[in-house]
Design a protein around this motif. Structure first.
Motif, PDB file in Angstrom:
ATOM      1  N   UNK A  10       0.839  -1.207   0.000  1.00  0.00           N
ATOM      2  CA  UNK A  10       0.000   0.000   0.000  1.00  0.00           C
ATOM      3  C   UNK A  10       0.873   1.256   0.000  1.00  0.00           C
ATOM      4  N   UNK A  11       1.972   1.227   0.776  1.00  0.00           N
ATOM      5  CA  UNK A  11       2.874   2.376   0.798  1.00  0.00           C
ATOM      6  C   UNK A  11       3.525   2.594  -0.570  1.00  0.00           C
ATOM      7  N   UNK A  12       3.919   1.482  -1.223  1.00  0.00           N
ATOM      8  CA  UNK A  12       4.550   1.594  -2.545  1.00  0.00           C
ATOM      9  C   UNK A  12       3.558   2.191  -3.539  1.00  0.00           C
ATOM     10  N   UNK A  16       4.034   5.673  -5.495  1.00  0.00           N
ATOM     11  CA  UNK A  16       3.977   5.766  -6.959  1.00  0.00           C
ATOM     12  C   UNK A  16       2.984   6.849  -7.377  1.00  0.00           C
ATOM     13  N   UNK A  17       1.841   6.921  -6.692  1.00  0.00           N
ATOM     14  CA  UNK A  17       0.844   7.957  -7.028  1.00  0.00           C
ATOM     15  C   UNK A  17       1.417   9.342  -6.775  1.00  0.00           C
ATOM     16  N   UNK A  18       2.134   9.465  -5.646  1.00  0.00           N
ATOM     17  CA  UNK A  18       2.677  10.773  -5.273  1.00  0.00           C
ATOM     18  C   UNK A  18       3.818  11.172  -6.196  1.00  0.00           C
ATOM     19  N   UNK A  19       4.651  10.202  -6.568  1.00  0.00           N
ATOM     20  CA  UNK A  19       5.766  10.509  -7.470  1.00  0.00           C
ATOM     21  C   UNK A  19       5.279  10.968  -8.836  1.00  0.00           C
ATOM     22  N   UNK A  20       4.053  10.595  -9.174  1.00  0.00           N
ATOM     23  CA  UNK A  20       3.514  10.969 -10.487  1.00  0.00           C
ATOM     24  C   UNK A  20       2.868  12.355 -10.468  1.00  0.00           C
ATOM     25  N   UNK A  21       2.761  12.971  -9.294  1.00  0.00           N
ATOM     26  CA  UNK A  21       2.094  14.277  -9.213  1.00  0.00           C
ATOM     27  C   UNK A  21       2.957  15.364  -9.834  1.00  0.00           C
ATOM     28  N   UNK A  22       2.273  16.435 -10.252  1.00  0.00           N
ATOM     29  CA  UNK A  22       2.978  17.558 -10.866  1.00  0.00           C
ATOM     30  C   UNK A  22       3.988  18.139  -9.867  1.00  0.00           C
ATOM     31  N   UNK A  44      -8.233  13.996  -0.871  1.00  0.00           N
ATOM     32  CA  UNK A  44      -9.689  13.897  -0.787  1.00  0.00           C
ATOM     33  C   UNK A  44     -10.204  13.856   0.644  1.00  0.00           C
ATOM     34  N   UNK A  45      -9.508  14.557   1.545  1.00  0.00           N
ATOM     35  CA  UNK A  45      -9.967  14.601   2.929  1.00  0.00           C
ATOM     36  C   UNK A  45      -9.572  13.374   3.745  1.00  0.00           C
ATOM     37  N   UNK A  46      -8.813  12.446   3.161  1.00  0.00           N
ATOM     38  CA  UNK A  46      -8.388  11.242   3.887  1.00  0.00           C
ATOM     39  C   UNK A  46      -6.893  11.361   4.203  1.00  0.00           C
ATOM     40  N   UNK A  47      -6.574  11.554   5.481  1.00  0.00           N
ATOM     41  CA  UNK A  47      -5.177  11.772   5.871  1.00  0.00           C
ATOM     42  C   UNK A  47      -4.292  10.561   5.599  1.00  0.00           C
ATOM     43  N   UNK A  48      -4.891   9.392   5.384  1.00  0.00           N
ATOM     44  CA  UNK A  48      -4.087   8.211   5.026  1.00  0.00           C
ATOM     45  C   UNK A  48      -3.358   8.436   3.706  1.00  0.00           C
ATOM     46  N   UNK A  49      -3.857   9.377   2.907  1.00  0.00           N
ATOM     47  CA  UNK A  49      -3.219   9.678   1.618  1.00  0.00           C
ATOM     48  C   UNK A  49      -2.170  10.786   1.717  1.00  0.00           C
ATOM     49  N   UNK A 186      11.331  13.286  -3.372  1.00  0.00           N
ATOM     50  CA  UNK A 186      11.136  13.708  -1.985  1.00  0.00           C
ATOM     51  C   UNK A 186      10.818  12.528  -1.067  1.00  0.00           C
ATOM     52  N   UNK A 187      11.190  12.654   0.239  1.00  0.00           N
ATOM     53  CA  UNK A 187      11.971  13.738   0.824  1.00  0.00           C
ATOM     54  C   UNK A 187      13.456  13.506   0.589  1.00  0.00           C
ATOM     55  N   UNK A 188      14.262  14.548   0.889  1.00  0.00           N
ATOM     56  CA  UNK A 188      15.699  14.487   0.740  1.00  0.00           C
ATOM     57  C   UNK A 188      16.316  14.554   2.152  1.00  0.00           C
TER      58      UNK A 188
END
Ligand SMILES: C[S@@+](CC[C@H](N)C(=O)[O-])C[C@H]1O[C@@H](n2cnc3c(N)ncnc32)[C@H](O)[C@@H]1O
Length: 230
Positions: A10-12, A16-22, A44-49, A186-188
């Motif tokens: 789930x973390x991976x 992957x979703x976050x690495x694809x963000x602008x 989307x209001x879910x802190x798990x994301x 990120x992060x560094x």
């Protein structure tokens, strides 16, 4: 699938979703802003994301605050995210300001803590309001310096240092890496030289605790350091 491998998967997927963000790996301040806004928006209001959101203050901050109540002195939480560390400062008697560049983060913190005594503000660490210079007896920084690469870290460190009143305390909580280790943020994570830069800015290190955050899929070296402005 075991609990650990499920967590890792789930973390991976989140990574992957976050690495694809602008702006995800971009080195400029505007890239970093795009990235953080996108993380908070897509959550989307879910802190798990939100990968850094624990929904509780950091244990080491809590322990330090137990020994150092504010008694009405002024504190500021740098780049406060969803507000848990800021709320801990206020609960320990510090008259607390907290800021973040992301309006979404500040809105989310205000939604979570509608009765909060914390003064939440949208502000840019790279262009701080002039009245904040040297105005705080306690400055808390968690995971912000490591959120930018390269020379921006010196800029952020100088800005954080500028908030501290003479004699005041500065708390730094960050991931770490050896001096010569490559980073792929990120992060560094901070090298010892980067983590020690406050000694060149008129600060004395009072304490430095190196510890490991143990995740089901890996171990992450960390530092919690306490500095005093001399
Ligand atoms: C990794 S998060 C850490 C948030 C919080 N300190 C915590 O520990 O949960 C980094 C935060 O820095 C904020 N940030 C990034 N650049 C900033 C800037 N130039 N000024 C203020 N906040 C900034 C982001 O919006 C994000 O909330």
């Amino acid at each position: 699938m075991s609990e650990n491998s499920d967590f890792a998967a789930r973390r991976a997927a989140l990574r992957a979703r976050i690495d694809a963000l602008e702006g995800a790996q971009g080195a400029s301040l505007s890239d970093r802003k795009l990235f953080f806004d996108a993380v908070y928006e897509r959550a989307g209001g879910d802190a798990a994301n939100v990968p850094w959101a624990d929904l509780k203050p950091k244990d080491r901050l809590d322990a330090w605050l137990a020994d150092n109540p504010g008694q009405g002195r002024r504190a500021i939480d740098v780049a406060c995210g969803l507000g848990d560390n800021a709320e801990a400062l206020a609960a320990a008697g510090w008259k607390t300001t907290a800021f973040d560049l992301s309006a979404r983060a500040i809105g989310w913190a205000l939604d979570r803590f509608p009765q909060s005594p914390v003064d939440y503000a949208i502000a840019d660490l790279a262009a701080l309001p002039p009245p904040w210079a040297g105005a705080f007896d306690l400055v808390n920084e968690c995971y912000t310096i490591q959120s930018v690469p390269g020379e921006l870290r010196t800029l952020f460190s100088l800005a954080i240092a500028s908030l501290v009143a003479p004699g005041g305390s500065l708390l730094i909580y960050a991931r770490t890496r050896p001096d010569d280790a490559p980073t792929a943020g990120p992060p560094w994570p901070l090298s010892p030289r980067e983590a020690g830069i406050f000694s060149e800015m008129g600060f004395r290190r009072i304490a430095a605790e190196h510890f490991e955050q143990v995740r089901p899929d890996r171990v992450i070296p960390h530092l919690f350091a306490v500095w005093q402005r001399v």
